[in-house]
Design a protein around this motif. Structure first.
Motif, PDB file in Angstrom:
ATOM      1  N   GLU A 150      38.990  51.272  42.145  1.00  0.00           N
ATOM      2  CA  GLU A 150      38.494  50.218  41.355  1.00  0.00           C
ATOM      3  C   GLU A 150      39.643  49.688  40.547  1.00  0.00           C
ATOM      4  O   GLU A 150      40.198  50.580  40.082  1.00  0.00           O
ATOM      5  N   HIS A 151      39.581  48.176  40.588  1.00  0.00           N
ATOM      6  CA  HIS A 151      40.666  47.882  39.766  1.00  0.00           C
ATOM      7  C   HIS A 151      40.551  48.185  38.116  1.00  0.00           C
ATOM      8  O   HIS A 151      39.435  48.096  37.628  1.00  0.00           O
ATOM      9  N   PRO A 152      41.771  48.545  37.350  1.00  0.00           N
ATOM     10  CA  PRO A 152      41.615  48.842  36.054  1.00  0.00           C
ATOM     11  C   PRO A 152      40.847  47.945  35.267  1.00  0.00           C
ATOM     12  O   PRO A 152      40.156  48.191  34.267  1.00  0.00           O
ATOM     13  N   PHE A 153      40.982  46.405  35.439  1.00  0.00           N
ATOM     14  CA  PHE A 153      40.256  45.355  34.646  1.00  0.00           C
ATOM     15  C   PHE A 153      38.908  45.617  34.898  1.00  0.00           C
ATOM     16  O   PHE A 153      38.048  45.240  34.172  1.00  0.00           O
ATOM     17  N   ALA A 154      38.450  46.083  35.865  1.00  0.00           N
ATOM     18  CA  ALA A 154      37.015  46.275  36.409  1.00  0.00           C
ATOM     19  C   ALA A 154      36.396  47.721  35.531  1.00  0.00           C
ATOM     20  O   ALA A 154      35.390  47.627  35.014  1.00  0.00           O
ATOM     21  N   THR A 155      37.228  48.584  35.665  1.00  0.00           N
ATOM     22  CA  THR A 155      36.718  49.828  35.100  1.00  0.00           C
ATOM     23  C   THR A 155      36.622  49.613  33.617  1.00  0.00           C
ATOM     24  O   THR A 155      35.831  50.210  32.767  1.00  0.00           O
ATOM     25  N   PHE A 156      37.648  49.135  32.940  1.00  0.00           N
ATOM     26  CA  PHE A 156      37.733  48.819  31.528  1.00  0.00           C
ATOM     27  C   PHE A 156      36.631  48.152  30.994  1.00  0.00           C
ATOM     28  O   PHE A 156      35.790  48.163  30.095  1.00  0.00           O
ATOM     29  N   ASN A 157      36.238  46.830  31.767  1.00  0.00           N
ATOM     30  CA  ASN A 157      35.322  45.879  31.285  1.00  0.00           C
ATOM     31  C   ASN A 157      33.869  46.476  31.394  1.00  0.00           C
ATOM     32  O   ASN A 157      32.908  46.221  30.753  1.00  0.00           O
ATOM     33  N   TRP A 173      25.684  53.266  38.596  1.00  0.00           N
ATOM     34  CA  TRP A 173      25.952  52.906  39.829  1.00  0.00           C
ATOM     35  C   TRP A 173      24.954  53.343  40.844  1.00  0.00           C
ATOM     36  O   TRP A 173      24.592  54.471  40.820  1.00  0.00           O
ATOM     37  N   LEU A 174      24.366  52.440  41.771  1.00  0.00           N
ATOM     38  CA  LEU A 174      23.393  52.820  42.536  1.00  0.00           C
ATOM     39  C   LEU A 174      22.217  53.597  41.990  1.00  0.00           C
ATOM     40  O   LEU A 174      21.768  54.651  42.591  1.00  0.00           O
ATOM     41  N   ASP A 175      21.831  53.170  41.062  1.00  0.00           N
ATOM     42  CA  ASP A 175      20.633  53.577  40.031  1.00  0.00           C
ATOM     43  C   ASP A 175      20.822  55.256  39.554  1.00  0.00           C
ATOM     44  O   ASP A 175      19.774  55.840  39.152  1.00  0.00           O
ATOM     45  N   ASN A 176      22.151  55.314  39.475  1.00  0.00           N
ATOM     46  CA  ASN A 176      22.566  56.809  39.038  1.00  0.00           C
ATOM     47  C   ASN A 176      23.746  56.758  37.978  1.00  0.00           C
ATOM     48  O   ASN A 176      24.434  55.614  37.964  1.00  0.00           O
ATOM     49  N   GLU A 177      23.789  57.913  37.338  1.00  0.00           N
ATOM     50  CA  GLU A 177      25.089  58.095  36.629  1.00  0.00           C
ATOM     51  C   GLU A 177      26.292  58.869  37.285  1.00  0.00           C
ATOM     52  O   GLU A 177      26.018  60.001  37.823  1.00  0.00           O
ATOM     53  N   VAL A 178      27.469  58.298  37.283  1.00  0.00           N
ATOM     54  CA  VAL A 178      28.288  59.064  37.979  1.00  0.00           C
ATOM     55  C   VAL A 178      29.827  58.919  37.054  1.00  0.00           C
ATOM     56  O   VAL A 178      29.906  57.956  36.588  1.00  0.00           O
ATOM     57  N   ILE A 179      30.547  59.905  37.188  1.00  0.00           N
ATOM     58  CA  ILE A 179      31.712  59.940  36.528  1.00  0.00           C
ATOM     59  C   ILE A 179      32.932  59.372  37.303  1.00  0.00           C
ATOM     60  O   ILE A 179      33.409  59.710  38.380  1.00  0.00           O
ATOM     61  N   LYS A 180      33.656  58.439  36.638  1.00  0.00           N
ATOM     62  CA  LYS A 180      34.969  57.723  37.134  1.00  0.00           C
ATOM     63  C   LYS A 180      35.949  57.795  36.230  1.00  0.00           C
ATOM     64  O   LYS A 180      35.508  58.129  35.052  1.00  0.00           O
ATOM     65  N   VAL A 181      37.320  57.674  36.526  1.00  0.00           N
ATOM     66  CA  VAL A 181      38.176  57.751  35.824  1.00  0.00           C
ATOM     67  C   VAL A 181      38.965  56.345  35.445  1.00  0.00           C
ATOM     68  O   VAL A 181      39.516  55.638  36.545  1.00  0.00           O
ATOM     69  N   HIS A 182      38.852  55.699  34.291  1.00  0.00           N
ATOM     70  CA  HIS A 182      39.679  54.551  33.838  1.00  0.00           C
ATOM     71  C   HIS A 182      40.962  54.653  33.706  1.00  0.00           C
ATOM     72  O   HIS A 182      41.354  55.572  32.748  1.00  0.00           O
ATOM     73  N   ARG A 183      42.078  54.218  34.340  1.00  0.00           N
ATOM     74  CA  ARG A 183      43.351  54.307  34.082  1.00  0.00           C
ATOM     75  C   ARG A 183      43.993  52.981  34.341  1.00  0.00           C
ATOM     76  O   ARG A 183      43.494  52.159  34.939  1.00  0.00           O
ATOM     77  N   LYS A 184      45.220  52.794  33.536  1.00  0.00           N
ATOM     78  CA  LYS A 184      46.183  51.799  33.434  1.00  0.00           C
ATOM     79  C   LYS A 184      46.645  51.409  35.113  1.00  0.00           C
ATOM     80  O   LYS A 184      47.015  52.517  35.710  1.00  0.00           O
ATOM     81  N   ILE A 185      46.986  50.251  35.184  1.00  0.00           N
ATOM     82  CA  ILE A 185      47.997  50.102  36.508  1.00  0.00           C
ATOM     83  C   ILE A 185      49.224  50.820  36.599  1.00  0.00           C
ATOM     84  O   ILE A 185      49.477  51.424  37.661  1.00  0.00           O
ATOM     85  N   GLU A 186      49.710  50.934  35.260  1.00  0.00           N
ATOM     86  CA  GLU A 186      51.093  51.817  35.416  1.00  0.00           C
ATOM     87  C   GLU A 186      50.995  53.000  35.409  1.00  0.00           C
ATOM     88  O   GLU A 186      51.826  53.878  35.937  1.00  0.00           O
ATOM     89  N   LYS A 217      35.281  36.699  37.355  1.00  0.00           N
ATOM     90  CA  LYS A 217      36.429  36.281  36.569  1.00  0.00           C
ATOM     91  C   LYS A 217      37.425  37.139  36.422  1.00  0.00           C
ATOM     92  O   LYS A 217      38.463  37.234  35.709  1.00  0.00           O
ATOM     93  N   MET A 218      37.554  38.463  37.534  1.00  0.00           N
ATOM     94  CA  MET A 218      38.460  39.504  37.296  1.00  0.00           C
ATOM     95  C   MET A 218      38.832  40.163  38.731  1.00  0.00           C
ATOM     96  O   MET A 218      37.667  39.861  39.390  1.00  0.00           O
ATOM     97  N   PRO A 219      39.703  40.643  39.046  1.00  0.00           N
ATOM     98  CA  PRO A 219      39.851  41.405  40.261  1.00  0.00           C
ATOM     99  C   PRO A 219      39.073  42.860  40.187  1.00  0.00           C
ATOM    100  O   PRO A 219      39.026  43.286  39.241  1.00  0.00           O
TER     101      PRO A 219
END
Length: 228
Positions: A150-157, A173-186, A217-219
């Motif tokens: 997932e693009h960092p722009f999408a995860t932070f937004n 997501w998909l009517d449930n909660e799941v842990i994902k990790v947001h990190r920067k492109i770098e 509006k974002m990748p």
């Protein structure tokens, strides 16, 4: 209940929703992510390919039909592996193993290419660095590693609302909660380089006019190609 890793897809309702979504002709994976991934991967003829977080293994058919020597899929979800084994019953040169990616026993210098589709944003930085190290040693000399997240722009937004606030985020997501990790492109760059990889390509999806709201509006996906 908040899910972590592949336990998310071992929920019966989540799994059924996911499969139904992937079967739709306009699913975002095939419309947005897959064409870019295939372009980055290029010619697969004669290659041994490892797919991390393979899910139902659908892309394995493409690889085999285009002449890859072998296709190995690894996924932590029992539902996904069972589904893949059923789909590939009788197909030569394809095999699947159930394991969390961060726990799988990687062979040494066994693959020409390692791919991963929309799976690595579930892993912590320490797990991801360890995984990158394992991928590196599992590749033959000159081997390539191509993955999408997932693009960092999408995860932070969508989750953190702050691009610089990296770390675990609870995603609905998909009517449930799941842990994902947001990190920067770098961060992806730095972790790949720490593992010894040379960055060979970076891609984002094109603007999708059919989408609505902020997603237009974002990748939404980020893809990276690196070489051993």
């Amino acid at each position: 209940m908040v899910y972590r890793y592949s336990d998310f897809y071992d929920d019966k309702t989540v799994f059924e929703q996911y499969i139904n979504q992937r079967r739709s002709v306009d699913n975002l994976n095939d419309v947005i992510e897959k064409p870019i991934l295939v372009d980055l991967i290029g010619n697969v003829k004669g290659k041994d390919i490892l797919d991390l977080g393979c899910g139902d293994g659908e892309i394995g058919f493409d690889f085999l039909n285009h002449g890859c020597l072998s296709y190995t899929g690894v996924d932590g979800s029992k539902n996904m592996i069972d589904f893949a084994n059923k789909n590939f019953a009788g197909v030569k040169n394809a095999q699947f193993e159930k394991s969390l990616l961060q726990e799988w026993n990687f062979p040494t210098r066994a693959y020409d290419m390692v791919v991963s589709r929309m799976s690595l944003h579930y892993l912590s930085d320490s797990d991801l660095l360890n995984l990158f190290n394992e991928v590196y040693q599992s590749l033959k000399v000159g081997g390539e590693f191509v993955f999408s997240v997932e693009h960092p722009f999408a995860t932070f937004n969508n989750y953190s609302q702050d691009y610089y606030e990296v770390g675990e985020q609870v995603c609905y997501w998909l009517d449930n909660e799941v842990i994902k990790v947001h990190r920067k492109i770098e961060d992806y760059f730095n972790l790949l380089q720490q593992a010894g990889f040379k960055i060979a390509g970076l891609r984002e999806n094109r603007r999708i006019d059919e989408l609505e709201g902020e997603e237009k509006k974002m990748p939404l996906v980020l893809l990276l190609k690196s070489e051993k």
